[in-house]
Scaffold this active site. Structure first.
Site, mmCIF file in Angstrom:
data_model
loop_
_atom_site.group_PDB
_atom_site.id
_atom_site.type_symbol
_atom_site.label_atom_id
_atom_site.label_comp_id
_atom_site.label_asym_id
_atom_site.label_seq_id
_atom_site.Cartn_x
_atom_site.Cartn_y
_atom_site.Cartn_z
ATOM 1 N N CYS A 85 36.273 35.605 44.862
ATOM 2 C CA CYS A 85 36.036 36.701 45.813
ATOM 3 C C CYS A 85 36.537 38.026 45.247
ATOM 4 C CB CYS A 85 36.692 36.392 47.155
ATOM 5 S SG CYS A 85 38.487 36.203 47.083
ATOM 6 N N HIS B 170 42.316 36.769 50.378
ATOM 7 C CA HIS B 170 40.862 36.841 50.311
ATOM 8 C C HIS B 170 40.431 38.300 50.277
ATOM 9 C CE1 HIS B 170 36.747 35.611 50.679
ATOM 10 N NE2 HIS B 170 36.574 36.289 51.811
#
Length: 470
Positions: free
Chosen positions: A112, A431
């Site tokens: 990510c 994230h």
């Protein structure tokens, strides 16, 4: 030929040729006359009139006719190309509700950090225009470097894979794309980061720009340009700016100035109980800094602003007694004041917020989760070297020692926010998500998922990297 235009490859522009224009106008006149029911004598008069190009050029060259594909072009267009979104494709627009080129990127295993930066770069206007304008053709580049048909080449060209990525994302396909080839090429350039572990998005951003830069072949003219001029490759032409650092002796006032190129600016959060780096106690020694910090409202409430971070970045700080520098005028080590400013603004300003703190004394790392307010429109004029120097000398008009004044006038100082990279979670298990501003609408890019979001969602996000374009 219809418009009597010539394109010169050396000039890179349309050029006008008098003889060519006269010949084309004459041919058009003869052709137009021949198609009418006039007599042959009229055609003869037109041919004789070739000796008067000035009079002929007063006629309309050719009536404008919008291009319409013939039957063969209709078949070719249907089989080999995809129409762009416009008013004739209203049904396609309404079905997707997303701008052209907005495509999700599959997570390939803790990637990510890569997807978030790629989404920001794919929609960076100057970078997008460069690659979509075929300024770097991967097929030509691979032929030139002997990288076709599996011939040995130790390192792949990251710009070629970026070109392929732009082609895939702007192909019109809405299914999520897997940037596996790009990830492999990046691993070749950053072997120390080649793993499926979570990496820092800012570190990936820096290494990626370096990877694009190192494959560029500099010609003699560009290799002689000064370092940090930003003319060597597309990565530096878009993101490269120049910082000015002034160190002034507090005894005699002698000032030493250095210039350093940069592709982004790393900012400390404004000080509170957990400040570090440039926001630490080194600045509190300066009396006017202490006064300014005390006057700042809600200092300990944990809210910082991007403008406040930039003001702190460009504020003069007194170096500690253990950091005395040698003064060329006093010929001894003296206490000094250091001040940073921006000498040259880049086309795209990237601001990196230092949210990860590492303490060698405590041997521990932590993430700073404090909220940062960032504006959608930003004026960078107060942080330029020209503005800083004027304020230092009481806004007096004086000749600059260099081109600070010119550097501030070359490009606009008004910037607009178009991408925000955020980080949520802990230091070791977080994230990354990117918010993109396209056609004045915000979209959340969460790996393969892209959703339209409200402006308030973006303002409340925990910004880690902000991208502003002129």
């Amino acid at each position: 030929v219809d418009r009597a235009e010539l394109f010169c490859c050396a000039c890179g522009d349309q050029v006008y040729d008098r003889d060519f224009d006269a010949a084309v106008v004459l041919a058009q006149t003869v052709n137009a006359t021949a198609t009418t029911s006039t007599s042959g004598s009229t055609a003869m008069q037109c041919s004789v009139a070739g000796s008067q190009p000035e009079n002929l050029r007063k006629r309309r060259r050719v009536d404008y006719r919008p291009w319409e594909p013939d039957s063969g072009e209709h078949i070719s267009r249907g089989n080999q190309s995809i129409p762009l979104l416009d008013a004739t494709n209203a049904s396609l627009v309404s079905s997707t509700q997303q701008p052209w080129g907005l495509r999700g990127l599959n997570n390939l295993g803790n990637t990510c950090f890569m997807n978030s930066i790629l989404q920001a770069l794919l929609h960076t206007p100057p970078l997008r225009n460069y690659f979509l304008g075929d300024r770097h053709n991967r097929y030509y580049c691979q032929q030139k470097n002997g990288a076709i048909n599996g011939t040995k080449n130790s390192r792949l060209c990251l710009a070629c894979d970026m070109d392929a990525l732009f082609s895939a994302v702007f192909s019109g396909d809405r299914t999520p794309y897997s940037p596996a080839k790009f990830l492999y090429s990046w691993w070749q350039h950053a072997a120390n980061l080649a793993s499926y572990e979570q990496q820092d998005a800012h570190e990936f951003f820096i290494s990626m720009l370096e990877g694009i830069h190192e494959k560029v072949e500099k010609d003699k003219r560009k290799s002689q340009s000064p370092a940090g001029s930003g003319d060597c490759c597309i990565a530096h032409r878009v993101f490269s700016g120049i910082l000015r650092s002034d160190v002034m002796c507090m005894v005699c006032g002698f000032t030493s100035t250095t210039y350093d190129p940069c592709v982004d600016i790393s900012l400390d959060l404004e000080p509170n109980q957990g400040g570090s780096g440039k926001s630490s106690s080194a600045k509190s020694v300066n009396s006017f800094n202490v006064e300014a910090d005390c006057m700042r409202p809600n200092q300990n409430c944990g809210i910082s602003t991007l403008k406040g971070c930039l003001e702190r970045f460009t504020r003069a700080e007194k170096l500690g007694s253990d950091q005395k520098l040698f003064c060329q005028k006093c010929q001894v080590r003296q206490e000094s004041l250091k001040q940073m400013s921006i000498r040259k603004l880049p086309l795209v300003s990237c601001f990196h917020v230092k949210r990860f703190e590492h303490s060698s004394i405590r041997k521990m790392s932590r993430k700073v989760d404090r909220y940062l307010q960032f504006p959608f429109s930003l004026d960078m004029a107060p942080y330029l070297s020209s503005s800083i120097l004027r304020s230092r000398f009481g806004n007096r008009i004086f000749p600059f020692d260099g081109d600070e004044q010119d550097a501030s006038n070359d490009l606009s100082t008004e910037f607009e926010l178009f991408a925000v990279v955020t980080h949520s979670g802990r230091l070791d298990a977080g994230h990354y998500v990117t918010y993109l501003r396209l056609s004045n609408q915000w979209y959340k890019c969460d790996d393969a998922w892209i959703t339209q979001v409200n402006e308030s969602i973006v303002r409340a996000a925990q910004g880690y990297m902000m991208f502003y374009v002129q």
